[in-house]
Design a protein around this motif. Sequence first.
Motif, mmCIF file in Angstrom:
data_model
loop_
_atom_site.group_PDB
_atom_site.id
_atom_site.type_symbol
_atom_site.label_atom_id
_atom_site.label_comp_id
_atom_site.label_asym_id
_atom_site.label_seq_id
_atom_site.Cartn_x
_atom_site.Cartn_y
_atom_site.Cartn_z
ATOM 1 N N TYR A 97 -2.281 -5.721 0.974
ATOM 2 C CA TYR A 97 -1.119 -4.932 0.759
ATOM 3 C C TYR A 97 -1.655 -3.445 0.838
ATOM 4 C CZ TYR A 97 3.237 -3.371 -1.280
ATOM 5 O OH TYR A 97 4.423 -3.022 -1.740
ATOM 6 N N GLU A 98 -2.472 -3.112 0.237
ATOM 7 C CA GLU A 98 -2.925 -1.693 0.241
ATOM 8 C C GLU A 98 -3.517 -1.248 1.624
ATOM 9 O OE1 GLU A 98 -6.093 0.642 -2.673
ATOM 10 O OE2 GLU A 98 -7.045 -0.986 -1.546
ATOM 11 N N ARG A 99 -4.216 -2.117 2.217
ATOM 12 C CA ARG A 99 -4.735 -1.749 3.885
ATOM 13 C C ARG A 99 -3.387 -1.574 4.666
ATOM 14 N NH1 ARG A 99 -8.999 -3.067 7.453
ATOM 15 N NH2 ARG A 99 -10.494 -3.181 5.392
ATOM 16 N N THR A 100 -2.285 -2.465 4.595
ATOM 17 C CA THR A 100 -1.340 -2.131 5.364
ATOM 18 C C THR A 100 -0.453 -1.064 5.137
ATOM 19 O OG1 THR A 100 -1.453 -5.088 5.673
ATOM 20 C CG2 THR A 100 0.727 -3.417 6.444
ATOM 21 N N LEU A 101 -0.425 -0.882 3.868
ATOM 22 C CA LEU A 101 0.426 0.129 3.103
ATOM 23 C C LEU A 101 -0.193 1.695 3.755
ATOM 24 C CD1 LEU A 101 2.788 0.338 1.302
ATOM 25 C CD2 LEU A 101 1.349 1.017 -0.511
ATOM 26 N N TYR A 102 -1.359 1.623 3.472
ATOM 27 C CA TYR A 102 -1.890 3.012 3.919
ATOM 28 C C TYR A 102 -2.149 3.034 5.563
ATOM 29 C CZ TYR A 102 -3.955 4.563 -0.409
ATOM 30 O OH TYR A 102 -4.249 5.311 -1.530
ATOM 31 N N ASN A 103 -2.340 2.064 6.313
ATOM 32 C CA ASN A 103 -2.841 2.373 7.535
ATOM 33 C C ASN A 103 -1.705 1.729 8.733
ATOM 34 O OD1 ASN A 103 -5.693 3.134 7.003
ATOM 35 N ND2 ASN A 103 -5.749 0.902 6.114
ATOM 36 N N HIS A 104 -0.770 1.061 8.255
ATOM 37 C CA HIS A 104 0.324 0.651 9.340
ATOM 38 C C HIS A 104 1.650 1.368 8.765
ATOM 39 C CE1 HIS A 104 2.256 -2.345 12.060
ATOM 40 N NE2 HIS A 104 2.316 -1.184 12.663
ATOM 41 N N ILE A 105 2.063 1.338 7.713
ATOM 42 C CA ILE A 105 3.389 1.632 6.987
ATOM 43 C C ILE A 105 3.310 3.126 6.906
ATOM 44 C CG2 ILE A 105 5.056 1.489 5.216
ATOM 45 C CD1 ILE A 105 4.814 -0.987 6.697
ATOM 46 N N PRO B 92 -10.209 1.729 1.682
ATOM 47 C CA PRO B 92 -9.078 1.170 2.172
ATOM 48 C C PRO B 92 -8.646 1.545 3.512
ATOM 49 C CG PRO B 92 -8.195 2.470 0.462
ATOM 50 C CD PRO B 92 -9.809 2.461 0.534
ATOM 51 N N VAL B 93 -9.187 2.863 3.996
ATOM 52 C CA VAL B 93 -8.671 3.540 4.824
ATOM 53 C C VAL B 93 -9.269 3.330 6.236
ATOM 54 C CG1 VAL B 93 -8.361 6.096 5.816
ATOM 55 C CG2 VAL B 93 -8.073 5.585 3.267
ATOM 56 N N VAL B 94 -8.345 3.314 7.195
ATOM 57 C CA VAL B 94 -9.026 3.020 8.644
ATOM 58 C C VAL B 94 -9.106 4.181 9.230
ATOM 59 C CG1 VAL B 94 -8.618 1.834 10.881
ATOM 60 C CG2 VAL B 94 -7.823 0.606 9.000
ATOM 61 N N LEU B 95 -10.339 4.225 9.994
ATOM 62 C CA LEU B 95 -10.501 5.726 10.583
ATOM 63 C C LEU B 95 -10.306 5.567 12.073
ATOM 64 C CD1 LEU B 95 -14.107 6.415 8.953
ATOM 65 C CD2 LEU B 95 -11.820 7.199 8.156
ATOM 66 N N ALA B 96 -9.995 6.443 12.600
ATOM 67 C CA ALA B 96 -9.479 6.607 14.135
ATOM 68 C C ALA B 96 -10.002 8.124 14.554
ATOM 69 C CB ALA B 96 -7.919 6.233 14.275
ATOM 70 N N ALA B 97 -9.855 8.003 15.756
ATOM 71 C CA ALA B 97 -10.297 9.295 16.583
ATOM 72 C C ALA B 97 -9.270 9.745 17.499
ATOM 73 C CB ALA B 97 -11.627 9.426 17.169
#
Length: 786
Positions: free
Chosen positions: A356-364, A536-541
């Motif tokens: 839930y947390e992963r999706t909330l931070y990184n998709h929603i 929980p944060v996905v990193l991107a560039a």
Amino acid sequence: MKNIVSICMIALLPQLGWAQGRQLEAFPLSAVRLQKSPFKQAQETDARYMLAMSPDRLLAPYLREAGLESKAAGYGNWEGTGLDGHIGGHYLSALAKMYASTGRKDLNDRLSYMIDWLEKCQQQNGNGYVGGVPGSRQLWADIAAGKINAGSFSLNDKWVPWYNIHKLYAGLVDAYQIAGNQKAKDVLVKLSDWCLDLTRNLSDAQVQNMLRSEHGGMNEVFADVAAITGDGKYLALARRFSHQRILNPLLQGKDSLTGMHANTQIPKVIGYMRVAEVGGDTAWANAANFFWNTVTAHRTVSIGGNSVREHFHPATDFSSMLESKEGPETCNSYNMLKLTRQLFLANYAADYMDYYERTLYNHILSSQHPKGGFVYFTPMRPRHYRVYSQPDQGFWCCVGSGIENHGKYGELIYAHKDKDLFVNLFIPSTLSWKERGIQVVQSGKFPFEERSQLTLTLSKPQQFTLFVRQPSWVKKGGMKIRVNNKDVPFTTNDASYAGVSRMWKSGDVVTISLPMETRSEKLPDGSNWVSFTHGPVVLAAATDTTGLQGLRADDSRMGHIANGPLYAIEDAPLLVSSQQNLEASLMPVKGKPLAFTASSLIYPQQYKNLELVPFFQIHDARYMIYWPVTTSDSLALRQKAIQEREKTSLALEAQTIDQVAPGEQQPESDHGFKGEKTESGVFRDRHWRHATGGWFSYDLKDSKKASRKLRITYYGGDKDRTFDILVNDTLLQTVVLNGNQGNNFYEVDYDLPQQLVQNSGGMLQVKFAAHPGSVAGGIYYVRLMK
């Protein structure tokens, strides 16, 4: 007596065997207020977007269908091309959630205004019905009479009418349960009685046939009505509206999802779980949990999303995820979070909240532009981008779920079980537990700092246990809890929650240390592509800002897709290393929390200075989430292989004017699909459509009248099939499939008469019509070529 029995039955619902002793209660949204954070900012942005939308224009389809004069013209885009009214239903839910989360009177006033007019429409219709589906009266009369022609996204030639009206049902449920609007309950119950009457004379087989058409979570809302009213007849209706073709494999623990339209199925499963809650059905709850595990473990990327071009791809092959510009759909994650919430409250475990947390931070959170606008697809393709809606232009499904998403962030930050308090998410917020005289203020800058602080205010000292989730991303043994600046021991239960039991008093301060690690994650298929996370944060560039065509989507049918140039995958940055722990090479950027460099890994030179930052911070840019990984020895071979594949792919795209994937819901809808006696399915992980003694057609755009060929993909084993291909009602070719092309797919190009193209007006209708007693197709792909 009937109602008393129903009420007694419903009162026993929480006793689901699989969840005994592990159930929690959520706090109402009105009990939680967000404090300064990215979530608070997103909430305020969403509220402004909602207020920029016109209630009168959203109501116009409902007034039209009731024979009342509209106060304003309806919106266009999906709202004016067959899905009229669906956003109005979402709007009710969004207003209710945002009002509860903020207490803003202007939002509640809008909600009351909408409900008042919906009541007037219902009264005008005179039979309990209210809805914006075009041609409602004839449609529902035919359904009631058993005249049912159902396809995956159509019902009696209407665009998913049950899906459409489900949004209204759900909006009325939310308006009543979340915002306390009593009139919404009255409209809801009368609308449910209308459906009972509509389907009274239909057999179960007829209802199941009807459910082949996407219908949202109709089973969920009828289970809700059963719980609201205490009347078991609505629970029986919920069971009738539960699609057995999807439920039965799940009951047997079988993953049959490949090729299915993803967001058609998730609301059904939410409904199975809601029926389980209301009806006490452990088997259905287990089926919902099996679905959740299957999707999250085997079909989900690092941001929490799933599906390609809206469909579940093979769990063993994520190549399409990396190649497509139509990656995870925001609606899917909206619904997966809804299902996760149900499962968590029924049988709490940290695993649910980790997802839930992963999706909330990184998709929603990432799916809304900081200045407003919602995302449909989030491509995983290297160096692609997203596009954003505008309040008066785009009315896609992901706009509807989007206006809901950012008004309900407070729904699971906290929960409780009897007198014990659970902290599930580390989001700055204030909880007011009025029944127990407890206020909790959670403060801090998480995830930009590795801690969160709870300050308690109590009306009197109280003994209870404070349970804090121990996330999977915390360094092993690293989580610490301090009360009033003193370390305290805590117990860990089998759900991975840390418990501190004591006599709590007003002014107690709890500090939670949350040391985070940087990790790399491969795709679920094990291929050599990785994504990086920190906590929980996905990193991107962000790589560049070139070619962002349609960044702010217009009202065109395909405006929700990022249709700018596809940049060659072999030219994208990649990681070159022979090490297994790639994350060890990420170096923090001084003075920038959650920013990292990977210069020792990244190839080629021009990309070495890229910074990896939280994906939810990247907007208006092309980006990298997943990175291809190779060794220095394999670099040349890998580049050559990718280059050859991409060269062919990009050349094909350059020659393609328009294209449609038969059997895939949105592409077919986008291309004006029509047909009779037609079916679709999946064979060897590829979608097909055929017509037995019937026909089907697509409208392909050719605004520049540049098309020269029509390319059709067939399967070599199809035989004894004769059909005509017609273009704008002119015979192009009679096709005979005799099964002599072997066990593989093949393509045939048909020359298009240029006089026909020049006289087409920029639109070519391609029709496949079976000869008497034969079959048209299967057709696996259609391309209009230069």
